[in-house]
Design a protein around this motif. Structure first.
Motif, PDB file in Angstrom:
ATOM      1  N   UNK A 132       0.827  -1.205   0.000  1.00  0.00           N
ATOM      2  CA  UNK A 132       0.000   0.000   0.000  1.00  0.00           C
ATOM      3  C   UNK A 132       0.865   1.260   0.000  1.00  0.00           C
ATOM      4  N   UNK A 133       1.925   1.253   0.807  1.00  0.00           N
ATOM      5  CA  UNK A 133       2.841   2.395   0.844  1.00  0.00           C
ATOM      6  C   UNK A 133       3.504   2.595  -0.511  1.00  0.00           C
ATOM      7  N   UNK A 134       3.998   1.510  -1.097  1.00  0.00           N
ATOM      8  CA  UNK A 134       4.690   1.594  -2.381  1.00  0.00           C
ATOM      9  C   UNK A 134       3.774   2.169  -3.451  1.00  0.00           C
ATOM     10  N   UNK A 135       2.572   1.669  -3.526  1.00  0.00           N
ATOM     11  CA  UNK A 135       1.655   2.147  -4.561  1.00  0.00           C
ATOM     12  C   UNK A 135       1.283   3.612  -4.344  1.00  0.00           C
ATOM     13  N   UNK A 136       1.112   4.022  -3.097  1.00  0.00           N
ATOM     14  CA  UNK A 136       0.806   5.436  -2.830  1.00  0.00           C
ATOM     15  C   UNK A 136       1.980   6.322  -3.218  1.00  0.00           C
ATOM     16  N   UNK A 137       3.184   5.944  -2.829  1.00  0.00           N
ATOM     17  CA  UNK A 137       4.362   6.731  -3.182  1.00  0.00           C
ATOM     18  C   UNK A 137       4.517   6.826  -4.697  1.00  0.00           C
ATOM     19  N   UNK A 138       4.308   5.711  -5.389  1.00  0.00           N
ATOM     20  CA  UNK A 138       4.438   5.749  -6.849  1.00  0.00           C
ATOM     21  C   UNK A 138       3.438   6.731  -7.452  1.00  0.00           C
ATOM     22  N   UNK A 139       2.209   6.691  -6.976  1.00  0.00           N
ATOM     23  CA  UNK A 139       1.167   7.541  -7.556  1.00  0.00           C
ATOM     24  C   UNK A 139       1.413   9.026  -7.326  1.00  0.00           C
ATOM     25  N   UNK A 140       2.191   9.379  -6.294  1.00  0.00           N
ATOM     26  CA  UNK A 140       2.471  10.800  -6.030  1.00  0.00           C
ATOM     27  C   UNK A 140       3.588  11.337  -6.932  1.00  0.00           C
ATOM     28  N   UNK A 141       4.483  10.466  -7.376  1.00  0.00           N
ATOM     29  CA  UNK A 141       5.617  10.862  -8.228  1.00  0.00           C
ATOM     30  C   UNK A 141       6.409  12.020  -7.608  1.00  0.00           C
ATOM     31  N   UNK A 142       6.938  11.751  -6.407  1.00  0.00           N
ATOM     32  CA  UNK A 142       7.796  12.725  -5.736  1.00  0.00           C
ATOM     33  C   UNK A 142       9.145  12.807  -6.432  1.00  0.00           C
ATOM     34  N   UNK A 143       9.755  13.993  -6.384  1.00  0.00           N
ATOM     35  CA  UNK A 143      11.111  14.145  -6.909  1.00  0.00           C
ATOM     36  C   UNK A 143      12.125  13.537  -5.960  1.00  0.00           C
ATOM     37  N   UNK A 144      11.856  13.620  -4.659  1.00  0.00           N
ATOM     38  CA  UNK A 144      12.745  13.068  -3.632  1.00  0.00           C
ATOM     39  C   UNK A 144      11.931  12.882  -2.361  1.00  0.00           C
ATOM     40  N   UNK A 145      12.476  12.080  -1.454  1.00  0.00           N
ATOM     41  CA  UNK A 145      11.815  11.742  -0.186  1.00  0.00           C
ATOM     42  C   UNK A 145      12.803  12.018   0.944  1.00  0.00           C
ATOM     43  N   UNK A 146      12.316  12.615   2.042  1.00  0.00           N
ATOM     44  CA  UNK A 146      13.196  13.001   3.146  1.00  0.00           C
ATOM     45  C   UNK A 146      12.530  12.670   4.477  1.00  0.00           C
ATOM     46  N   UNK A 147      13.341  12.303   5.471  1.00  0.00           N
ATOM     47  CA  UNK A 147      12.845  12.129   6.826  1.00  0.00           C
ATOM     48  C   UNK A 147      13.853  12.636   7.839  1.00  0.00           C
ATOM     49  N   UNK A 148      13.443  12.659   9.098  1.00  0.00           N
ATOM     50  CA  UNK A 148      14.356  13.073  10.168  1.00  0.00           C
ATOM     51  C   UNK A 148      14.901  11.874  10.924  1.00  0.00           C
ATOM     52  N   UNK A 149      14.583  10.674  10.451  1.00  0.00           N
ATOM     53  CA  UNK A 149      15.004   9.470  11.137  1.00  0.00           C
ATOM     54  C   UNK A 149      16.178   8.807  10.421  1.00  0.00           C
ATOM     55  N   UNK A 150      16.660   7.701  10.960  1.00  0.00           N
ATOM     56  CA  UNK A 150      17.911   7.089  10.500  1.00  0.00           C
ATOM     57  C   UNK A 150      17.831   6.588   9.061  1.00  0.00           C
ATOM     58  N   UNK A 151      16.695   5.998   8.686  1.00  0.00           N
ATOM     59  CA  UNK A 151      16.642   5.337   7.384  1.00  0.00           C
ATOM     60  C   UNK A 151      15.363   5.643   6.606  1.00  0.00           C
ATOM     61  N   UNK A 152      14.613   6.639   7.013  1.00  0.00           N
ATOM     62  CA  UNK A 152      13.333   7.014   6.427  1.00  0.00           C
ATOM     63  C   UNK A 152      12.287   5.937   6.678  1.00  0.00           C
ATOM     64  N   UNK A 153      12.547   4.712   6.291  1.00  0.00           N
ATOM     65  CA  UNK A 153      11.623   3.624   6.583  1.00  0.00           C
ATOM     66  C   UNK A 153      11.960   3.023   7.951  1.00  0.00           C
ATOM     67  N   UNK A 154      10.995   2.330   8.550  1.00  0.00           N
ATOM     68  CA  UNK A 154      11.252   1.644   9.817  1.00  0.00           C
ATOM     69  C   UNK A 154      12.411   0.670   9.616  1.00  0.00           C
ATOM     70  N   UNK A 155      13.374   0.744  10.533  1.00  0.00           N
ATOM     71  CA  UNK A 155      14.615  -0.019  10.350  1.00  0.00           C
ATOM     72  C   UNK A 155      14.837  -0.976  11.508  1.00  0.00           C
ATOM     73  N   UNK A 156      15.310  -2.195  11.232  1.00  0.00           N
ATOM     74  CA  UNK A 156      15.727  -2.733   9.932  1.00  0.00           C
ATOM     75  C   UNK A 156      14.534  -3.148   9.072  1.00  0.00           C
ATOM     76  N   UNK A 157      14.734  -3.204   7.747  1.00  0.00           N
ATOM     77  CA  UNK A 157      13.646  -3.587   6.855  1.00  0.00           C
ATOM     78  C   UNK A 157      13.414  -5.088   6.864  1.00  0.00           C
ATOM     79  N   UNK A 158      12.266  -5.485   6.350  1.00  0.00           N
ATOM     80  CA  UNK A 158      11.944  -6.903   6.203  1.00  0.00           C
ATOM     81  C   UNK A 158      12.166  -7.270   4.727  1.00  0.00           C
ATOM     82  N   UNK A 159      13.396  -7.649   4.409  1.00  0.00           N
ATOM     83  CA  UNK A 159      13.742  -7.893   3.012  1.00  0.00           C
ATOM     84  C   UNK A 159      12.902  -8.997   2.381  1.00  0.00           C
TER      85      UNK A 159
END
Length: 348
Positions: free
Chosen positions: A259-286
């Motif tokens: 759901x997150x991926x599809x929403x991000x794709x539909x917005x077509x952002x030029x770049x993504x930024x956060x104030x946290x270590x890795x933007x996404x919850x870390x560590x990821x679930x590969x």
């Protein structure tokens, strides 16, 4: 695989060029499910979309910052007030992932010459503080490839996909959008989760925050999410900082799922930024297949900013009751650069 990849990239490139002729300020993207399949990559891969004249693109979605988009973003300037979004380079007291701390050496010319003057030499790990991740920082883990098919072996020896490409294009300039999730959460739900736990922020809460702020989105926006990590670090004791950064590589961030991926794709952002270590919850679930680093950096060529200082920005946005602004960023002009302090300024 090489022929299949080339065919898919040619199809996407032709589509992008056809639909952006005539002076239009926006690109027209295929729907997520209609993107040409790239062998070995999941559905939704965007390789080849920004290729031009047979040359592989190395800039990614920064291409969305067209002159028309930048000119439109400049209309965000009304008062001329401005805020730098870089944390001080020395600020991360205990960088995670075994990264070396910031070091500054001051050089006194009087020690070896007749001049009264000073120089300094600075050591930084470009991932140890406020940063941009370049398109050669993090690979698709299963295949070892980076944006637009660059292999890990090639990335180790070539300058391809480096930060210098952004610099040669004129830096990163456009409309910044602050999604102040932390303020929304505290207003609606009470005490926010600890930023040094693996709390996943659902994309539905990002959408709710934008509605709460009265903020609408445009193609080519630079989306900035405030989760509270910098505020925690600023107020934490030395012991807590060490425990929460160097000793435990766990941090709050955006939830990684379809759901997150599809929403991000539909917005077509030029770049993504956060104030946290890795933007996404870390560590990821590969194993889930939805690692945001893979989708943003690798599949779409979308730069990720991390550990930006959004505290003064949040205060200014609340004061002005608007969460959009003109944003400039001048990454380090290092050929083949893998990461960089952002040199980012929000202008109101």
């Amino acid at each position: 695989m090489a022929n299949t990849l080339k065919t898919a990239q040619n199809r996407l490139s032709a589509l992008a060029q056809t639909l952006t002729t005539g002076g239009g300020s926006e690109y027209s993207f295929p729907a997520f499910d209609d993107l040409p399949k790239v062998e070995g990559m999941p559905q939704g891969n965007l390789w080849g979309f920004f290729d031009k004249d047979g040359k592989k693109d190395e800039v990614g979605t920064i291409n969305l910052l067209t002159p028309a988009v930048v000119q439109g973003a400049s209309r965000e300037i009304s008062t001329g007030e401005h805020i730098q979004l870089d944390w001080p380079l020395h600020n991360v007291q205990y960088p995670g992932f075994n990264r070396k701390e910031f070091h500054q050496k001051k050089i006194n010319f009087a020690d070896f010459s007749d001049f009264t003057a000073m120089d300094d030499e600075v050591y930084i790990n470009t991932q140890a503080g406020s940063q941009w991740d370049s398109l050669k920082h993090f690979a698709h883990q299963a295949s070892g490839t980076y944006y637009n098919g660059l292999t890990h072996e090639q990335a180790s020896h070539a300058d391809t996909n480096g930060t210098h490409n952004w610099c040669q294009r004129g830096g990163i300039v456009g409309r910044g959008v602050l999604c102040d999730w932390l303020s929304w959460y505290e207003a609606k739900k009470g005490e926010a989760p600890s930023p040094v736990t693996r709390h996943e922020i659902p994309v539905d809460e990002i959408i709710e925050t934008l509605k709460w702020q009265g903020t609408s989105l445009r193609q080519g926006d630079i989306m900035i999410i405030r989760s509270g990590y910098v505020r925690w670090h600023n107020n934490a004791s030395e012991t807590d900082r060490k425990s929460g950064t160097r000793d435990n590589s766990v941090a709050i961030g955006l939830q990684a799922n379809e759901k997150t991926i599809r929403w991000l794709y539909d917005q077509h952002f030029a770049a993504i930024v956060g104030d946290t270590v890795a933007f996404e919850a870390w560590p990821p679930k590969f194993t889930d297949g939805w690692c945001l680093h893979e989708w943003l950096l690798v599949h779409w060529g979308t730069a990720i900013g991390e550990m930006w200082d959004l505290e003064r920005l949040s205060e200014k946005c609340k004061e002005m009751r608007r969460y959009t602004f003109f944003l400039t960023s001048a990454p380090l002009h290092v050929k083949g650069g893998i990461g960089s302090p952002p040199g980012a300024i929000a202008i109101f």
